[in-house]
Design a protein around this motif. Sequence first.
Motif, PDB file in Angstrom:
ATOM      1  N   GLU A  30      10.242 -30.638  35.969  1.00 44.66           N
ATOM      2  CA  GLU A  30      10.073 -29.196  35.840  1.00 44.66           C
ATOM      3  C   GLU A  30      11.036 -28.600  34.816  1.00 44.66           C
ATOM      4  O   GLU A  30      10.655 -27.740  34.011  1.00 44.66           O
ATOM      5  CB  GLU A  30      10.288 -28.550  37.208  1.00 44.66           C
ATOM      6  CG  GLU A  30       9.994 -27.075  37.265  1.00 44.66           C
ATOM      7  CD  GLU A  30      10.056 -26.549  38.681  1.00 44.66           C
ATOM      8  OE1 GLU A  30      10.862 -25.628  38.922  1.00 44.66           O
ATOM      9  OE2 GLU A  30       9.329 -27.070  39.547  1.00 44.66           O
ATOM     10  N   PHE A  61       3.739 -23.175  32.017  1.00 44.39           N
ATOM     11  CA  PHE A  61       5.061 -22.559  31.923  1.00 44.39           C
ATOM     12  C   PHE A  61       5.079 -21.535  30.798  1.00 44.39           C
ATOM     13  O   PHE A  61       4.626 -21.807  29.680  1.00 44.39           O
ATOM     14  CB  PHE A  61       6.131 -23.616  31.646  1.00 44.39           C
ATOM     15  CG  PHE A  61       6.490 -24.463  32.840  1.00 44.39           C
ATOM     16  CD1 PHE A  61       7.640 -24.197  33.585  1.00 44.39           C
ATOM     17  CD2 PHE A  61       5.682 -25.516  33.235  1.00 44.39           C
ATOM     18  CE1 PHE A  61       7.968 -24.971  34.686  1.00 44.39           C
ATOM     19  CE2 PHE A  61       6.003 -26.297  34.334  1.00 44.39           C
ATOM     20  CZ  PHE A  61       7.146 -26.023  35.064  1.00 44.39           C
ATOM     21  N   GLU A  66       7.433 -20.702  35.539  1.00 46.72           N
ATOM     22  CA  GLU A  66       6.147 -21.336  35.783  1.00 46.72           C
ATOM     23  C   GLU A  66       5.200 -20.321  36.423  1.00 46.72           C
ATOM     24  O   GLU A  66       5.613 -19.484  37.220  1.00 46.72           O
ATOM     25  CB  GLU A  66       6.317 -22.540  36.716  1.00 46.72           C
ATOM     26  CG  GLU A  66       5.026 -23.310  36.952  1.00 46.72           C
ATOM     27  CD  GLU A  66       5.208 -24.565  37.794  1.00 46.72           C
ATOM     28  OE1 GLU A  66       4.249 -25.354  37.892  1.00 46.72           O
ATOM     29  OE2 GLU A  66       6.314 -24.760  38.351  1.00 46.72           O
TER      30      GLU A  66
END
Length: 279
Positions: A30, A61, A66
């Motif tokens: 992430e 994103f 996100e």
Amino acid sequence: MDILRYVAFSTDPQGGNPAGVVLDATGLDEAAMGAVAAEVGYSETAFAVPRPDGALDIRYFSPKAEVPFCGHATIATAVAHARRHGVGELLLHTRAGQVTVTTSAQPDGSVTATLVSVPPRTEELAEADLAELLAALRWSAADLDPALPPRVAYGGARHPVVAAGSRERLAGLDYDMAALDALMARRDWTTVALVQRESDTVFHVRNPFPPGGVVEDPATGAAAAAFGGYLRELGLIAPPAVLTLHQGVDMGRPSLLTVGVPADPSSGIEVTGAAVPLP
């Protein structure tokens, strides 16, 4: 990692909404995805991970955060995938649910994609939230179109829908970005769908996007899907219907979104657009 750059909802690289596309983000966590999105700098970058069955896991994103679903990055990803692997149907596993995208080649050589959103829904917009939203937009209640009541619409992400009473009011967008950003963060809104109705099936649209660090989105497929669901649920169109949404015109990036609204209230909304690679 191969970072592609596409513009969605236009066949002209000077129009539409730019998106970053990573067709194979296998191994990226992430934090890495967020860093890449910030470096690319577009309103959204899509990160796809191929599955053994041919489907894709996909995440979206912005430069700041996100989001659960992004329509223009979905269209860009589908067209990029089609150019590499051929046109056809593609199943995407998003945080919002499964989304099917079908690509097709056009006579002029372009490729278009049609996504089918998750089932949409519409929520009431609290009076206090509407008042705060209008204050941040520097709009008043007199600026609104009473035929299109304010609501929060969902088609994979949540968007308050606010209808301007005139094209001039929509064109004059000058809002308090910090105030709107704070309100949207508290309410988990992705963009604000500002709309103006030209005719029964033609609308002009603008989408402020401060949570993504972007003043305005030139084309917003997720909001288009949510808006189609809003119109169907409130009985403001006669489905099945095909809507034409013009977006990005006032910011110099004209975009064209075609929205198909099936009659079945449980069906997802179809959003169609072209996409082309950026030079």
